[in-house]
Design an enzyme around this catalytic site. Structure first.
Site, PDB file in Angstrom:
ATOM      1  N   LYS A 155       0.852  -1.186   0.000  1.00  0.00           N
ATOM      2  CA  LYS A 155       0.000   0.000   0.000  1.00  0.00           C
ATOM      3  C   LYS A 155       0.886   1.233   0.000  1.00  0.00           C
ATOM      4  O   LYS A 155       1.954   1.240   0.620  1.00  0.00           O
ATOM      5  CB  LYS A 155      -0.902   0.027   1.242  1.00  0.00           C
ATOM      6  CG  LYS A 155      -1.694   1.323   1.398  1.00  0.00           C
ATOM      7  CD  LYS A 155      -2.485   1.373   2.688  1.00  0.00           C
ATOM      8  CE  LYS A 155      -3.178   2.724   2.832  1.00  0.00           C
ATOM      9  NZ  LYS A 155      -4.010   2.809   4.059  1.00  0.00           N
TER      10      LYS A 155
ATOM     11  N   GLU B 263      -8.548  11.485  12.924  1.00  0.00           N
ATOM     12  CA  GLU B 263      -7.629  10.384  13.214  1.00  0.00           C
ATOM     13  C   GLU B 263      -6.691  10.711  14.371  1.00  0.00           C
ATOM     14  O   GLU B 263      -5.884  11.630  14.286  1.00  0.00           O
ATOM     15  CB  GLU B 263      -6.813  10.036  11.968  1.00  0.00           C
ATOM     16  CG  GLU B 263      -5.942   8.807  12.147  1.00  0.00           C
ATOM     17  CD  GLU B 263      -5.299   8.335  10.855  1.00  0.00           C
ATOM     18  OE1 GLU B 263      -4.469   7.422  10.915  1.00  0.00           O
ATOM     19  OE2 GLU B 263      -5.622   8.893   9.794  1.00  0.00           O
TER      20      GLU B 263
END
Length: 445
Positions: free
Chosen positions: A204, A254
């Site tokens: 990723k 986050e």
């Protein structure tokens, strides 16, 4: 590294004195409106803080910046005289953050002038509001530290009582926009990343975009934060203005890490979709996200990596259930993660271990960071990096600086990114990035 700067004294010669009191009127916003730099705002849940003026500053750069800040912060707090009856919520904190990359990547046209590899400041004035009340904290340094702290306490107690709350102004309006990269270039970038995934070099990588906007009026970032508090009350809302340069601000969902005692709280936040126009469509999109092979794979990579990063420190790590986190314009897959440490640790040791998470970097980390550096045609600066605070006990909270922008005068640069994994579609990822611009763009248009 510049370990400490306060009243032009050296580390060994500087005394630090903090004083505080509860106040019955006034808001943290008053501190921001003075325009004194450096300044900071931090708000989440029931806690709202504003701070300004530097009693001392800590700066660092390079690969050792986390350890250097930790050492300087510990030395600074060790010399700090704090009343024993001052509650923990009102005790002094260092506020600041780090750059995403360890090296200097600024271009000649970077909006990040004034933002070093790491910068923290101990405020001269700090106002903290919680459900339990509002506290004023002041700090002085040098030979007259105690007198300065007490003088500021008296002056600011009077100022907070006299200044009425101000109503936020509306958005300044956007005059023009400039995107980096173009959509055609983005397709090429994602295509190259997918080739690395197919070849086995990457699992990723998070590629970001920058949107530079010219505004019709000068931007008041405190007004933006007031509006964001209404739309994103459960996000970490932050403002950081160094001594020189622009202001970095945002409303990030986050959390990178919170440490209190030996309890660590963090989360995996990866995999995204939009909000529906109706409750039924909203639920359908959430269900589709939970069932998406691509998104659940991306999310699992992040959750597994965070667990692996915490395990060397922890006696236990608990992974919560995967849920959907709903925000005003987007929905995310979210998994809460809690750990109990084997021994006492400083929050900055955990920040160093966790940054960057695969949610903003990628896997394997070194290959992902190399791909980001080689691919992105702009300086990330403090975007997607740790932003937060640390106290004398080594406790603290740091968020990930996403859903953010850096602004100065009538120019603002917004940032957003998307995780590229196997089966990622360049056009869908482009649309996801545009969705992630909305929290900041909505407050500017």
């Amino acid at each position: 590294m510049e370990p400490l700067r306060g009243d032009e004294s050296t580390v060994g010669e500087t005394s630090v004195v903090t004083r505080g009191c509860r106040v019955e009127s006034g808001t943290p916003r008053t501190v921001l409106d003075t325009g004194t730099r450096p300044r900071c705002a931090w708000a989440t849940g029931s806690e709202s803080i504003a701070a300004s003026g530097a009693a001392a500053t800590v700066t660092a750069s390079g690969a050792s910046r986390f350890a250097d800040v930790q050492a300087a912060a510990t030395a600074l707090f060790d010399r700090c005289d704090v009343p024993t009856d001052l509650p923990s919520v009102a005790r002094p904190r260092l506020f600041g953050g780090f750059a995403f990359h360890e090296g200097d990547t600024e271009s000649t046209d970077s909006p990040w002038d004034g933002f070093p590899g790491a910068a923290f400041f101990l405020p001269e004035v700090q106002v903290t509001r919680t459900d339990g009340g509002t506290w004023l904290t002041t700090t002085g340094t040098g030979p007259t530290a105690a007198a300065d702290a007490e003088r500021r306490l008296d002056e600011w107690a009077d100022r907070l009582a006299d200044v009425p709350a101000s109503a936020p102004r509306g958005p300044p309006g956007v005059e023009s926009r400039e995107r980096t990269p173009s959509q055609a270039t983005w397709r090429d970038q994602v295509g190259a990343a997918l080739e690395s995934v197919d070849d086995g070099n990457l699992q990723k990588v998070v590629l970001a975009q920058a949107l530079r906007v010219r505004l019709r009026e000068d931007l008041s970032v405190p007004d933006v934060l007031d509006r964001l508090a209404v739309t994103y009350p459960d996000c970490y809302r932050f403002l950081l203005s160094p001594e020189d340069g622009g202001t970095f601000f945002g409303a990030t969902p986050e959390r990178l890490v919170s440490l209190r005692g030996r309890t660590v709280r963090t989360e995996a936040l990866a995999g995204s979709t939009g909000r529906g126009d109706t409750p039924a469509e909203d639920e359908w999109l959430a269900a589709e996200l939970l069932d998406s092979e691509k998104d659940t794979h991306e999310h699992a990579l992040v959750a597994d990596a965070i667990r692996d990063q915490l395990e060397p420190f922890a006696s236990s790590v608990r992974i919560g259930d995967r849920t959907v986190r709903r925000l005003a314009t987007v929905q995310h897959l979210r998994t809460s993660i809690t750990a109990e440490l084997q021994r006492d640790e400083h929050v900055l040791s955990l920040v160093e271990a966790l940054h960057p998470t695969p949610a903003v970097g990628g896997l394997p980390p070194d290959e992902a960071l190399r791909t980001i550096r080689e691919t992105e045609a702009f300086d990330r600066g403090w975007y997607a990096a740790p932003i937060g605070w640390v106290d004398a006990a080594g406790n603290g909270t740091f968020a990930v600086g996403i859903r953010s922008a850096v602004a100065k005068g009538r120019l603002a640069t917004l940032f957003a990114g998307a995780g590229i994994v196997a089966d990622s579609d360049p056009d869908r990822e482009w649309d996801e990035v545009q969705l992630k611009y909305r929290p900041m763009l909505d407050e500017l248009e």
